[in-house]
Design an enzyme around this catalytic site. Structure first.
Site, PDB file in Angstrom:
ATOM      1  N   ASP A  53       1.008 -15.258   7.134  1.00 28.37           N
ATOM      2  CA  ASP A  53       0.538 -16.622   6.868  1.00 28.37           C
ATOM      3  C   ASP A  53       0.660 -16.969   5.390  1.00 28.37           C
ATOM      4  O   ASP A  53       0.996 -18.110   5.045  1.00 28.37           O
ATOM      5  CB  ASP A  53      -0.926 -16.780   7.314  1.00 28.37           C
ATOM      6  CG  ASP A  53      -1.057 -16.901   8.829  1.00 28.37           C
ATOM      7  OD1 ASP A  53      -0.015 -17.055   9.501  1.00 28.37           O
ATOM      8  OD2 ASP A  53      -2.187 -16.856   9.330  1.00 28.37           O
ATOM      9  N   ALA A  96       2.862  -0.462   5.079  1.00 23.24           N
ATOM     10  CA  ALA A  96       2.373  -0.528   6.462  1.00 23.24           C
ATOM     11  C   ALA A  96       1.856  -1.915   6.852  1.00 23.24           C
ATOM     12  O   ALA A  96       1.751  -2.223   8.050  1.00 23.24           O
ATOM     13  CB  ALA A  96       1.281   0.518   6.673  1.00 23.24           C
ATOM     14  N   PRO A 124       0.789  -1.222   0.000  1.00 18.34           N
ATOM     15  CA  PRO A 124       0.000   0.000   0.000  1.00 18.34           C
ATOM     16  C   PRO A 124       0.831   1.287   0.000  1.00 18.34           C
ATOM     17  O   PRO A 124       1.836   1.397   0.716  1.00 18.34           O
ATOM     18  CB  PRO A 124      -0.798  -0.091   1.308  1.00 18.34           C
ATOM     19  CG  PRO A 124      -0.871  -1.533   1.608  1.00 18.34           C
ATOM     20  CD  PRO A 124       0.376  -2.153   1.043  1.00 18.34           C
ATOM     21  N   GLU A 155      12.471  -9.299   3.062  1.00 20.32           N
ATOM     22  CA  GLU A 155      11.722  -8.073   3.379  1.00 20.32           C
ATOM     23  C   GLU A 155      12.605  -6.855   3.094  1.00 20.32           C
ATOM     24  O   GLU A 155      13.766  -6.830   3.500  1.00 20.32           O
ATOM     25  CB  GLU A 155      11.352  -8.135   4.867  1.00 20.32           C
ATOM     26  CG  GLU A 155      10.620  -6.931   5.382  1.00 20.32           C
ATOM     27  CD  GLU A 155      10.371  -7.033   6.897  1.00 20.32           C
ATOM     28  OE1 GLU A 155      10.636  -8.101   7.506  1.00 20.32           O
ATOM     29  OE2 GLU A 155       9.951  -6.020   7.468  1.00 20.32           O
ATOM     30  N   TYR A 171      11.072   9.018   1.200  1.00 21.20           N
ATOM     31  CA  TYR A 171      11.071   7.915   0.239  1.00 21.20           C
ATOM     32  C   TYR A 171      11.744   8.237  -1.093  1.00 21.20           C
ATOM     33  O   TYR A 171      11.809   7.385  -1.973  1.00 21.20           O
ATOM     34  CB  TYR A 171       9.620   7.464  -0.011  1.00 21.20           C
ATOM     35  CG  TYR A 171       8.946   6.937   1.234  1.00 21.20           C
ATOM     36  CD1 TYR A 171       9.430   5.795   1.874  1.00 21.20           C
ATOM     37  CD2 TYR A 171       7.834   7.575   1.786  1.00 21.20           C
ATOM     38  CE1 TYR A 171       8.819   5.308   3.021  1.00 21.20           C
ATOM     39  CE2 TYR A 171       7.215   7.093   2.927  1.00 21.20           C
ATOM     40  CZ  TYR A 171       7.715   5.958   3.542  1.00 21.20           C
ATOM     41  OH  TYR A 171       7.114   5.471   4.676  1.00 21.20           O
ATOM     42  N   HIS A 216      12.637  -2.413   2.983  1.00 19.64           N
ATOM     43  CA  HIS A 216      12.016  -1.102   3.223  1.00 19.64           C
ATOM     44  C   HIS A 216      12.947  -0.017   2.720  1.00 19.64           C
ATOM     45  O   HIS A 216      14.160  -0.084   2.957  1.00 19.64           O
ATOM     46  CB  HIS A 216      11.759  -0.880   4.717  1.00 19.64           C
ATOM     47  CG  HIS A 216      10.843  -1.916   5.277  1.00 19.64           C
ATOM     48  ND1 HIS A 216       9.491  -1.887   5.088  1.00 19.64           N
ATOM     49  CD2 HIS A 216      11.118  -3.051   5.956  1.00 19.64           C
ATOM     50  CE1 HIS A 216       8.952  -2.951   5.649  1.00 19.64           C
ATOM     51  NE2 HIS A 216       9.918  -3.682   6.176  1.00 19.64           N
ATOM     52  N   SER A 244      12.915   3.148   3.706  1.00 19.35           N
ATOM     53  CA  SER A 244      13.350   4.002   4.820  1.00 19.35           C
ATOM     54  C   SER A 244      13.915   3.145   5.956  1.00 19.35           C
ATOM     55  O   SER A 244      13.767   1.913   5.954  1.00 19.35           O
ATOM     56  CB  SER A 244      12.157   4.823   5.336  1.00 19.35           C
ATOM     57  OG  SER A 244      11.197   3.961   5.913  1.00 19.35           O
ATOM     58  N   ASN A 303       8.231  -5.443  -0.174  1.00 21.15           N
ATOM     59  CA  ASN A 303       8.124  -4.261   0.669  1.00 21.15           C
ATOM     60  C   ASN A 303       6.620  -4.115   0.944  1.00 21.15           C
ATOM     61  O   ASN A 303       5.889  -3.593   0.109  1.00 21.15           O
ATOM     62  CB  ASN A 303       8.656  -3.018  -0.045  1.00 21.15           C
ATOM     63  CG  ASN A 303       8.534  -1.781   0.832  1.00 21.15           C
ATOM     64  OD1 ASN A 303       7.860  -1.813   1.873  1.00 21.15           O
ATOM     65  ND2 ASN A 303       9.159  -0.696   0.421  1.00 21.15           N
ATOM     66  N   ARG A 321      12.369   5.496  13.059  1.00 18.24           N
ATOM     67  CA  ARG A 321      11.169   6.308  12.823  1.00 18.24           C
ATOM     68  C   ARG A 321      10.216   6.075  14.001  1.00 18.24           C
ATOM     69  O   ARG A 321      10.659   5.800  15.100  1.00 18.24           O
ATOM     70  CB  ARG A 321      10.548   5.921  11.463  1.00 18.24           C
ATOM     71  CG  ARG A 321      11.471   6.229  10.279  1.00 18.24           C
ATOM     72  CD  ARG A 321      10.824   5.892   8.950  1.00 18.24           C
ATOM     73  NE  ARG A 321       9.643   6.713   8.701  1.00 18.24           N
ATOM     74  CZ  ARG A 321       8.763   6.460   7.733  1.00 18.24           C
ATOM     75  NH1 ARG A 321       8.937   5.431   6.909  1.00 18.24           N
ATOM     76  NH2 ARG A 321       7.714   7.251   7.560  1.00 18.24           N
ATOM     77  N   ARG A 353       4.984  10.902  -2.686  1.00 17.16           N
ATOM     78  CA  ARG A 353       4.684  10.646  -1.299  1.00 17.16           C
ATOM     79  C   ARG A 353       5.909  10.915  -0.424  1.00 17.16           C
ATOM     80  O   ARG A 353       6.933  10.252  -0.592  1.00 17.16           O
ATOM     81  CB  ARG A 353       4.301   9.163  -1.204  1.00 17.16           C
ATOM     82  CG  ARG A 353       4.096   8.661   0.165  1.00 17.16           C
ATOM     83  CD  ARG A 353       4.049   7.140   0.175  1.00 17.16           C
ATOM     84  NE  ARG A 353       3.828   6.708   1.533  1.00 17.16           N
ATOM     85  CZ  ARG A 353       4.108   5.508   1.988  1.00 17.16           C
ATOM     86  NH1 ARG A 353       4.589   4.583   1.179  1.00 17.16           N
ATOM     87  NH2 ARG A 353       3.894   5.212   3.241  1.00 17.16           N
TER      88      ARG A 353
HETATM   89  C1  DQA Z   1       8.011   1.393   4.144  1.00 19.37           C
HETATM   90  C2  DQA Z   1       7.958   1.691   5.651  1.00 19.37           C
HETATM   91  C3  DQA Z   1       6.568   1.479   6.199  1.00 19.37           C
HETATM   92  O1  DQA Z   1       6.542   1.762   7.589  1.00 19.37           O
HETATM   93  C4  DQA Z   1       5.591   2.403   5.512  1.00 19.37           C
HETATM   94  O2  DQA Z   1       4.288   2.171   5.996  1.00 19.37           O
HETATM   95  C5  DQA Z   1       5.664   2.310   4.050  1.00 19.37           C
HETATM   96  C6  DQA Z   1       6.962   2.207   3.400  1.00 19.37           C
HETATM   97  C7  DQA Z   1       9.385   1.709   3.531  1.00 19.37           C
HETATM   98  O3  DQA Z   1       9.615   1.292   2.402  1.00 19.37           O
HETATM   99  O4  DQA Z   1      10.196   2.380   4.154  1.00 19.37           O
HETATM  100  O5  DQA Z   1       4.647   2.397   3.351  1.00 19.37           O
HETATM  101  O6  DQA Z   1       7.757   0.018   3.947  1.00 19.37           O
END
Ligand code: DQA
Length: 142
Positions: free
Chosen positions: A86, A76, A9, A97, A22, A99, A101, A73, A106, A17
């Site tokens: 699951d 949230a 999302p 995984e 980001y 991210h 950021s 990624n 944070r 955004r």
């Molecule tokens: C994120 C970090 C998440 O906390 C946030 O909700 C995002 C982006 C990141 O790529 O840093 O939507 O996954």
């Protein structure tokens, strides 16, 4: 090797955004950059983004038999989606995984990842380079 790269999302709004957090590149620019990166030569990459938890889970299910790795990624969803967790453990492929950021520097709620324990590794705070770090990690496993 078949790898799916899934973004959750709000990642469709990359570039617009919160650019200070980001970056200024769109998701399609980042995906193109990943696709053309030298680390990805000889890999079959497929990209998917959705704002809907159910669509992401459906996509993961649909790929469960013909994919080797998932790079995700989850946005949230990372912080609360046990349904996504699951789904990941219901498949035969391994997950990483990512991210953009630094989720550990944070708000407190971002420090929690409910999918971390079902992933091979978690990379964060490297911007778009985190996706390549994930690919290099996969290549090291092989
Ligand atoms: C994120 C970090 C998440 O906390 C946030 O909700 C995002 C982006 C990141 O790529 O840093 O939507 O996954």
């Amino acid at each position: 090797m078949n790898i799916i790269i899934v973004n959750g999302p709000n990642l469709n709004l990359l570039g617009e955004r919160e650019p200070k957090i980001y970056g200024s590149e769109s998701l399609s620019e980042i995906n193109l950059w990943i696709e053309n990166h030298e680390a990805c030569t000889n890999l079959n990459l497929e990209f998917f983004q959705s704002n809907s938890e159910g669509s992401i889970i459906d996509f993961i299910h649909s790929k469960r038999k013909d994919v080797d790795y998932l790079i995700i990624n989850p946005g949230a969803l990372t912080h609360y989606s046990y349904a996504l967790r699951d789904a990941i453990i219901s498949t035969q492929f391994k997950a990483i995984e990512v991210h953009l950021s630094d989720i550990h520097d944070r708000e407190n709620f971002r420090k929690i990842s409910v999918i971390k324990s079902v992933c091979l590794a978690q990379f964060y705070g490297e911007g778009k380079h985190g996706y390549i770090t994930a690919i290099k990690h996969i290549l090291e496993q092989e």
